[in-house]
Design a protein around this motif. Structure first.
Motif, PDB file in Angstrom:
ATOM      1  N   GLY A 244     -32.610  -2.651  -5.891  1.00  0.00           N
ATOM      2  CA  GLY A 244     -32.091  -1.641  -4.661  1.00  0.00           C
ATOM      3  C   GLY A 244     -31.502  -2.147  -3.897  1.00  0.00           C
ATOM      4  O   GLY A 244     -30.267  -1.012  -3.492  1.00  0.00           O
TER       5      GLY A 244
ATOM      6  N   ARG B  55     -38.415   6.623   7.800  1.00  0.00           N
ATOM      7  CA  ARG B  55     -38.275   5.733   6.983  1.00  0.00           C
ATOM      8  C   ARG B  55     -37.484   4.461   7.148  1.00  0.00           C
ATOM      9  O   ARG B  55     -36.708   4.449   7.708  1.00  0.00           O
ATOM     10  CB  ARG B  55     -37.619   6.490   6.247  1.00  0.00           C
ATOM     11  CG  ARG B  55     -36.231   5.665   4.416  1.00  0.00           C
ATOM     12  CD  ARG B  55     -36.028   6.038   3.943  1.00  0.00           C
ATOM     13  NE  ARG B  55     -34.887   6.903   4.010  1.00  0.00           N
ATOM     14  CZ  ARG B  55     -33.874   7.615   3.215  1.00  0.00           C
ATOM     15  NH1 ARG B  55     -35.291   7.869   2.075  1.00  0.00           N
ATOM     16  NH2 ARG B  55     -33.733   8.564   3.477  1.00  0.00           N
TER      17      ARG B  55
ATOM     18  N   PRO C  80     -23.473   0.583 -11.017  1.00  0.00           N
ATOM     19  CA  PRO C  80     -24.756   0.191 -11.656  1.00  0.00           C
ATOM     20  C   PRO C  80     -24.610  -0.877 -12.895  1.00  0.00           C
ATOM     21  O   PRO C  80     -23.470  -1.596 -13.656  1.00  0.00           O
ATOM     22  CB  PRO C  80     -24.789   1.236 -12.919  1.00  0.00           C
ATOM     23  CG  PRO C  80     -24.078   2.008 -12.833  1.00  0.00           C
ATOM     24  CD  PRO C  80     -22.831   2.084 -11.173  1.00  0.00           C
TER      25      PRO C  80
ATOM     26  N   ARG D 206     -16.161  -4.497   4.173  1.00  0.00           N
ATOM     27  CA  ARG D 206     -15.884  -2.664   3.402  1.00  0.00           C
ATOM     28  C   ARG D 206     -17.420  -2.345   3.548  1.00  0.00           C
ATOM     29  O   ARG D 206     -17.169  -0.777   3.575  1.00  0.00           O
ATOM     30  CB  ARG D 206     -14.821  -3.073   2.611  1.00  0.00           C
ATOM     31  CG  ARG D 206     -13.305  -2.814   3.140  1.00  0.00           C
ATOM     32  CD  ARG D 206     -12.552  -1.943   2.348  1.00  0.00           C
ATOM     33  NE  ARG D 206     -12.187  -3.030   1.023  1.00  0.00           N
ATOM     34  CZ  ARG D 206     -11.459  -3.777   0.832  1.00  0.00           C
ATOM     35  NH1 ARG D 206     -10.387  -4.149   1.320  1.00  0.00           N
ATOM     36  NH2 ARG D 206     -12.025  -4.671  -0.689  1.00  0.00           N
TER      37      ARG D 206
ATOM     38  N   VAL E 225      -4.213  -6.161  -8.448  1.00  0.00           N
ATOM     39  CA  VAL E 225      -3.273  -5.429  -7.341  1.00  0.00           C
ATOM     40  C   VAL E 225      -3.359  -7.202  -6.378  1.00  0.00           C
ATOM     41  O   VAL E 225      -4.647  -8.073  -6.960  1.00  0.00           O
ATOM     42  CB  VAL E 225      -4.246  -4.836  -6.751  1.00  0.00           C
ATOM     43  CG1 VAL E 225      -4.805  -4.750  -5.094  1.00  0.00           C
ATOM     44  CG2 VAL E 225      -4.934  -3.886  -7.065  1.00  0.00           C
TER      45      VAL E 225
ATOM     46  N   GLN F 253       1.937   1.793  -3.296  1.00  0.00           N
ATOM     47  CA  GLN F 253       1.298   2.539  -4.189  1.00  0.00           C
ATOM     48  C   GLN F 253       0.618   3.938  -4.478  1.00  0.00           C
ATOM     49  O   GLN F 253       0.875   4.355  -5.075  1.00  0.00           O
ATOM     50  CB  GLN F 253      -0.559   1.510  -3.454  1.00  0.00           C
ATOM     51  CG  GLN F 253      -1.414   1.978  -4.805  1.00  0.00           C
ATOM     52  CD  GLN F 253      -2.771   1.143  -5.402  1.00  0.00           C
ATOM     53  OE1 GLN F 253      -2.322  -0.446  -4.633  1.00  0.00           O
ATOM     54  NE2 GLN F 253      -3.955   1.268  -6.120  1.00  0.00           N
TER      55      GLN F 253
ATOM     56  N   ASP G  58     -31.190  -4.960  -9.538  1.00  0.00           N
ATOM     57  CA  ASP G  58     -30.558  -3.819 -10.184  1.00  0.00           C
ATOM     58  C   ASP G  58     -31.743  -2.486  -9.461  1.00  0.00           C
ATOM     59  O   ASP G  58     -31.734  -1.669  -9.194  1.00  0.00           O
ATOM     60  CB  ASP G  58     -29.374  -3.677 -10.883  1.00  0.00           C
ATOM     61  CG  ASP G  58     -28.702  -2.968 -11.737  1.00  0.00           C
ATOM     62  OD1 ASP G  58     -27.728  -2.785 -10.594  1.00  0.00           O
ATOM     63  OD2 ASP G  58     -29.083  -2.443 -12.233  1.00  0.00           O
TER      64      ASP G  58
ATOM     65  N   PHE H 290      -3.576 -10.119  -3.142  1.00  0.00           N
ATOM     66  CA  PHE H 290      -3.494 -10.438  -1.156  1.00  0.00           C
ATOM     67  C   PHE H 290      -2.989 -11.184  -1.393  1.00  0.00           C
ATOM     68  O   PHE H 290      -3.196 -12.137  -2.049  1.00  0.00           O
ATOM     69  CB  PHE H 290      -5.019  -9.506  -1.286  1.00  0.00           C
ATOM     70  CG  PHE H 290      -5.726  -7.883  -2.092  1.00  0.00           C
ATOM     71  CD1 PHE H 290      -5.801  -7.272  -0.751  1.00  0.00           C
ATOM     72  CD2 PHE H 290      -6.034  -8.622  -3.157  1.00  0.00           C
ATOM     73  CE1 PHE H 290      -6.871  -5.985  -1.570  1.00  0.00           C
ATOM     74  CE2 PHE H 290      -6.820  -7.146  -3.911  1.00  0.00           C
ATOM     75  CZ  PHE H 290      -6.816  -6.353  -2.874  1.00  0.00           C
TER      76      PHE H 290
ATOM     77  N   GLY I 254       1.566   5.665  -7.122  1.00  0.00           N
ATOM     78  CA  GLY I 254       0.544   5.054  -8.020  1.00  0.00           C
ATOM     79  C   GLY I 254       0.077   4.715  -9.173  1.00  0.00           C
ATOM     80  O   GLY I 254      -0.327   4.027  -9.261  1.00  0.00           O
TER      81      GLY I 254
ATOM     82  N   GLY J  67     -21.847  -1.122  -5.288  1.00  0.00           N
ATOM     83  CA  GLY J  67     -22.316   0.318  -5.990  1.00  0.00           C
ATOM     84  C   GLY J  67     -22.263   0.762  -7.298  1.00  0.00           C
ATOM     85  O   GLY J  67     -22.560   1.733  -7.693  1.00  0.00           O
TER      86      GLY J  67
ATOM     87  N   LEU K 118       0.439  -1.279  -0.224  1.00  0.00           N
ATOM     88  CA  LEU K 118      -0.018  -0.182  -0.239  1.00  0.00           C
ATOM     89  C   LEU K 118       0.737   0.789   0.093  1.00  0.00           C
ATOM     90  O   LEU K 118       1.093   1.801  -0.936  1.00  0.00           O
ATOM     91  CB  LEU K 118      -0.926  -0.117   1.353  1.00  0.00           C
ATOM     92  CG  LEU K 118      -1.501  -1.381   1.268  1.00  0.00           C
ATOM     93  CD1 LEU K 118      -3.028  -0.966   2.823  1.00  0.00           C
ATOM     94  CD2 LEU K 118      -2.837  -0.505   0.303  1.00  0.00           C
TER      95      LEU K 118
ATOM     96  N   TYR L 176     -42.215   3.822   4.405  1.00  0.00           N
ATOM     97  CA  TYR L 176     -42.679   4.362   6.128  1.00  0.00           C
ATOM     98  C   TYR L 176     -43.273   4.548   7.026  1.00  0.00           C
ATOM     99  O   TYR L 176     -44.399   3.827   6.791  1.00  0.00           O
ATOM    100  CB  TYR L 176     -42.218   5.890   4.933  1.00  0.00           C
ATOM    101  CG  TYR L 176     -42.018   6.148   4.370  1.00  0.00           C
ATOM    102  CD1 TYR L 176     -40.802   6.857   4.259  1.00  0.00           C
ATOM    103  CD2 TYR L 176     -42.432   6.034   2.702  1.00  0.00           C
ATOM    104  CE1 TYR L 176     -39.722   8.147   3.751  1.00  0.00           C
ATOM    105  CE2 TYR L 176     -41.153   6.742   1.818  1.00  0.00           C
ATOM    106  CZ  TYR L 176     -40.181   6.959   2.577  1.00  0.00           C
ATOM    107  OH  TYR L 176     -39.534   7.807   1.613  1.00  0.00           O
TER     108      TYR L 176
ATOM    109  N   LEU M 183     -37.791  -2.113  -0.300  1.00  0.00           N
ATOM    110  CA  LEU M 183     -35.944  -1.564  -0.216  1.00  0.00           C
ATOM    111  C   LEU M 183     -36.508  -0.519   0.779  1.00  0.00           C
ATOM    112  O   LEU M 183     -35.984  -0.263   1.762  1.00  0.00           O
ATOM    113  CB  LEU M 183     -35.960  -0.757  -1.994  1.00  0.00           C
ATOM    114  CG  LEU M 183     -35.421  -0.793  -1.533  1.00  0.00           C
ATOM    115  CD1 LEU M 183     -34.247  -1.748  -1.568  1.00  0.00           C
ATOM    116  CD2 LEU M 183     -34.574   0.290  -2.849  1.00  0.00           C
TER     117      LEU M 183
ATOM    118  N   ARG N  61     -24.600  -2.410 -16.003  1.00  0.00           N
ATOM    119  CA  ARG N  61     -24.295  -1.158 -17.433  1.00  0.00           C
ATOM    120  C   ARG N  61     -23.067  -1.709 -18.173  1.00  0.00           C
ATOM    121  O   ARG N  61     -22.821  -2.880 -17.470  1.00  0.00           O
ATOM    122  CB  ARG N  61     -24.710   0.222 -17.111  1.00  0.00           C
ATOM    123  CG  ARG N  61     -25.941   1.152 -16.573  1.00  0.00           C
ATOM    124  CD  ARG N  61     -25.816   2.413 -16.375  1.00  0.00           C
ATOM    125  NE  ARG N  61     -26.685   2.381 -15.573  1.00  0.00           N
ATOM    126  CZ  ARG N  61     -27.034   3.903 -14.545  1.00  0.00           C
ATOM    127  NH1 ARG N  61     -25.713   4.072 -14.476  1.00  0.00           N
ATOM    128  NH2 ARG N  61     -28.091   3.989 -13.732  1.00  0.00           N
TER     129      ARG N  61
END
Lengths: 693, 276
Positions: free
Chosen positions: A540, A457, A567, A600, A357, A20, A537, A359, A24, A565, A17, A417, A414, A569
């Motif tokens: 949610g 919510r 999408p 994480r 990377v 890196q 997707d 590990f 970079g 996180g 790390l 209320y 998802l 696509r």
């Protein structure tokens, strides 16, 4: 190992790390002993930089405390990374000649010949009568330049550098008088390590040391670059040459140059042995790749021009011939790049493992009943992109089933209320409470001020990782039970007549050949995950899709199709269809890596679903390849570790004999054996709902 | 939720590109603006500066406006009611109280909805009619259809770095705004910002900027974006107030950017080598 000793294994990720952050680029960190390159001789106590890896001693125990030993690792790393950061490998011999008149005189008026199978540094050394001496001088002076730049950019290591330099100086043989070339080089090294120049000059009998020090000081300027070093080498070489390369008192040699070529001095461990020439050759590949791209562009333009009647009429030679010449030139260059790349790989011990990377993960040794620390190296990389046509095919195949799966997911709202009444602050007034408030006020009682109502919510906070086995066996045909002929589902109906409630499609939609190729296990796994992914997707929940394979403990491959996180696509869909059967099935490290990824996310509910087609196995998964128990035990351990980390795990297998080993890997309610592979999408959907409801 | 106080002096802002000209052009055309960029890169400061330029400079015809910028920091419990307004109970009557958005729409201020994707979905719907040709705010509870003041402008921000399906702008919302993208400045300019904002000497500011740049090269290793300019400035402020630089970096950077112990150690190593 003493208590103060630091093992590389313990701080491998920390150094990777750090490297890196400094450079970079992602670097692997390996012990020097593991270097397999043929072009470089490393030293056990030094450090070495390679294209993708930083090689360091497997242990440092030189100091009395762990912190200092750890800091030595950092210093070694920083110096090696300095060669890249401060531009050593950007060296090009033509630029060196331009920057240095004495070098230009040595090079002569002829242009530098194209360099094949040698680096620009080799060409540079070749300008001198004794190339090894030029190389040695370059190594000493460039290491000094890197130190100077490193200490200016990273002043926090000045103390470590001073300490290591002092240790190195105290370790070297005392030098009473400076009498020959070896001595001159030795004092030059000492000068670069900070020994006072005046004291060394006092012991000089050759008359060149003062001049050599003055010249070497040029690289102490902050603006000094690799060309300052090569210019300095040319000047110092000239000074040595002026006194006959072998300063007094060595006399009577037939060929003084031959003697000079034999001169070596031991370089300090803190400077290591960077494979400068090989890394420069690697850097030069970028130039060649640019030339190749330029040729491609020229060929494309020329091909278009060749169609023009004007070009046909006015050209000195036919445009087709020009295009052919350019194409030949391009092909020659492409071959040259390929050969050069392979040569460099071999020299630097790059065995073509996946870039990216890496590990280290422990492995559970069921025989010794203990962990093998840092036993497996896992490489994470993006799965190769499949083509757009394959994505379209996949979406067409799963389209008839999407609505059904989506309906199932609607049972997992998802967010909802919940109305909360009698609160001090809210969106709306609560008229019942206002009435009570007014009544209390009018009768003189203390009114309850909680006259608002609000909608709170309630949100699902789920992260799910789907881990797909990409072992070679997933290339096998997916054979449904009791199937009499290919292309028919359980009920014997042709699958192109299915409706919404039919089992999953058995054949691709577009079939141009007389007989469709059999659907493979990987196809069903991929389609099932795609169906899940499309539903998730829309729904949610956060989810990631990963595949794993590899060969051997040092090369576990972990392919990312879609991250949490991200999408679903273009890129992720292409990566999903690009997942293909590869090699072995070392499940333990892949599960451990997925566990780390899930941890994480910070989600309240974390789920890991492993899809496989057989038991865990790899060429070295345990001492005996035929003993599957070792892999099963490690996988079971990895699943237990995940459960301890608060992750809900579940194994789905399409291996009908899966009960045999799955019951030893996980609790009964944590696995399912799919007898009919086409039932996988529905089963997967139910499993997911059960785990996350 | 806060309202920016009337400001006479210009807030400090160091332009990184043509964002000043672009924003002014958008304001004069009354085009809603979306600011995209990682956390702590200066989006909010930029809006404050632009509000000063457009409302507080001597030649501005809008100098009279007491509150030129209304800033709302959006959060997951922020509702449309919080933005538009609500009835409050006062003595024997229920009194309507404008929310910050309504206040800005009436007065002609800039309304800045910071991190809009954090808010509930119903909040994004109410801004739709304000961000097209209608420029109207419907207030359901008072049955009012409030036309926006000619000087009103809506500005929203969001951070694509930690977007997810849950927290993403719908295309129907996103396509109502012109977007200005922000990133972290280069080391030289970030050092100037840190020195100005924290008061540390230029060399210390330069070192902090280098730490920021190096740490961001670890962005795929357990934290999303690396250390922000804001965190570097906070660290500088701690140093300015006498905290040892390594300790200040530990508090302001190492522990702030990641919970992964090894990443923290690596970042601490970077800090340790970069600081003298």
């Amino acid at each position: 190992m003493s208590s103060a000793a630091v093992a590389l294994l313990d701080i491998e990720r920390r150094i990777a790390l750090f490297a890196q952050a400094i450079s970079g680029s992602a670097y692997e960190v390996h012990a020097l002993e593991s270097f397999t390159g043929t072009g470089v001789d490393g030293r056990h106590d030094g450090a070495m930089l390679s294209s993708k890896a930083l090689y360091l001693p497997s242990q440092i125990a030189a100091h009395a405390d762990r912190q200092t030993n750890r800091r030595e690792y950092r210093l070694l790393s920083l110096h090696q990374l300095g060669y890249r950061e401060f531009g050593t490998f950007e060296f090009r011999v033509a630029a060196a000649i331009e920057r240095s008149p004495p070098l230009a005189r040595r090079a002569g008026p002829a242009p530098v010949a194209p360099l094949l199978r040698e680096s620009d540094f080799d060409a540079f050394y070749g300008f001198f009568p004794v190339p090894p001496l030029a190389r040695l001088l370059f190594g000493l002076i460039e290491a000094h330049r890197i130190d100077v730049r490193m200490l200016a950019a990273y002043p926090g290591v000045r103390g470590d550098h001073r300490r290591e330099a002092a240790t190195e100086l105290s370790r070297r043989q005392p030098l009473e008088y400076i009498t020959n070339l070896h001595d001159v080089l030795e004092v030059l090294l000492r000068f670069t390590l900070g020994e006072p120049g005046a004291a060394l000059i006092d012991r000089d009998t050759t008359g060149v040391v003062a001049a050599v020090f003055t010249l070497a000081a040029a690289v102490q300027e902050q603006a000094a670059d690799v060309y300052t070093t090569t210019h300095t080498v040319a000047l110092i070489y000239g000074v040595l040459e002026a006194v006959g390369l072998n300063p007094t008192p060595i006399i009577g040699l037939v060929n003084p140059n031959a003697d000079a070529a034999q001169v070596t001095i031991e370089r300090p461990a803190m400077h290591g042995e960077p494979p400068t020439e090989w890394l420069q050759r690697e850097d030069r590949l970028d130039d060649w790749a640019e030339d190749l791209a330029g040729l491609d562009a020229t060929i494309a333009t020329s091909a278009v021009d060749a169609q023009s009647p004007l070009a046909q009429a006015g050209a000195e030679r036919p445009p087709e011939i020009e295009v052919r010449r350019l194409t030949d030139e391009r092909d020659t260059l492409a071959r040259r790049i390929e050969i050069e790349r392979n040569t460099i790989r071999q020299a630097l011990g790059d065995d073509g493992k996946p870039a990216g990377v890496s590990f280290l993960y422990d492995e559970w040794d069921s025989h010794a009943q203990g962990y093998l620390r840092g036993w497996c190296r896992l490489y994470e990389r993006r799965a190769e992109a499949g083509d757009t046509a394959a994505v379209i095919e996949l979406l067409k195949r799963i389209a008839p089933h999407e609505q059904r799966v989506r309906r199932q997911f609607q049972q997992l709202p998802l967010q909802a209320y919940q109305r909360t009444r009698r609160v001090l602050d809210g969106e709306e007034l609560d008229w019942d409470q206002i009435l009570d408030h007014q009544i209390d006020r009018r009768r003189g009682a203390a009114p309850d001020e909680r006259v608002y109502q609000r909608r709170d919510r309630v949100t699902r906070d789920v992260a799910a990782a789907f881990l797909i086995d990409l072992s070679a066996s997933t290339d096998d045909a997916a054979v449904p039970p009791e199937t009499t002929s290919r292309g028919h589902a359980l009920d014997g109906k042709p699958t192109n007549n299915i409706d919404d409630d039919d089992p999953f499609l058995w054949q691709p939609v577009h079939i141009d050949r007389d007989e469709a190729p059999p659907r493979r296990i990987i196809d069903v796994l991929r389609d099932s995950i795609a169906l899940m992914a499309r539903a998730l997707d829309r729904h949610g929940d956060a989810y990631g899709v990963y595949g794993f394979s590899g060969y051997g403990r040092d090369c576990v491959e972990y392919y990312v199709a879609k991250e949490f996180g991200e999408p679903l696509r273009g890129a992720s869909l292409k990566a999903l269809v690009g997942m293909r059967p590869r090699r072995s099935t070392r499940m333990g490290p892949a599960i451990r890596h997925s566990t780390a990824k899930l941890a994480r996310t910070g989600s309240a509910l974390k789920v890991l679903i492993v899809l496989s087609d057989g038991f865990p196995q790899d060429c070295d998964y345990g001492p005996d390849r035929s003993d599957h128990e070792y892999g099963v035990a490690d996988t079971a351990r990895a699943l237990t570790e995940a459960a301890r980390a608060g992750i809900q795990t579940f194994c789905v297998t399409v291996d009908r004999s899966g009960h045999d080993y799955l019951k030893r890997m996980c609790p009964d309610d944590r696995y399912i054996v799919i007898e009919d592979i086409e039932a996988l999408p529905d089963a997967l959907s139910k499993v997911y709902q059960k785990l996350t409801a | 939720m806060k309202a920016a106080a009337s400001q006479q002096a210009a807030p400090y802002y160091l332009p990184l590109g043509d964002e000043l000209e672009v924003f002014e052009a958008a304001y004069h055309a009354r085009l809603p603006v979306l600011l995209k960029g990682p956390t702590g890169c200066g989006k909010t400061r930029f809006v404050e500066y632009m509000a000063w330029r457009l409302y507080r400079q001597q030649e501005s015809p809008r100098q009279h406006l007491a509150e030129p910028l209304v800033t709302v920091s959006c959060h997951e419990d922020l509702t449309a009611t919080d933005l538009v307004g609500r009835y409050l109970l006062r003595a024997d009557e229920a009194v309507w109280m404008d929310g910050p958005l309504t206040r800005a729409v009436r007065s002609g201020a800039i309304c800045y909805l910071d991190e809009i994707v954090e808010a509930r979905k119903d909040t994004t719907v109410i801004i739709h009619s304000l961000t097209d040709h209608r420029r109207m705010l419907p207030i359901e509870k008072t049955a009012e259809l409030l036309p926006a003041h000619p000087d009103f402008l809506l500005v929203i921000s969001y951070n694509p770095g930690y977007q997810s399906v849950l927290k993403d702008l719908k295309p129907s919302t996103r396509q109502r705004f012109v977007a200005i993208a922000f990133g972290y400045p280069d080391v030289e300019r970030e050092a100037i910002i840190i020195a100005h904002e924290s008061g540390v000497d230029p060399e210390t500011a330069q070192r902090l900027a280098v730490i920021g740049a190096k740490t961001r090269q670890l962005a795929d290793q357990g934290f999303d974006e690396g250390v922000s300019t804001r965190l570097l400035t906070y660290t500088g402020q701690l140093i300015r107030r006498g905290i040892d630089p390594r300790r200040a970096c530990e508090i302001g950077i190492v522990h702030a950017v990641s919970d992964d112990a090894t990443v923290q150690q690596a970042v601490a190593d970077v800090v340790d080598v970069v600081l003298p």
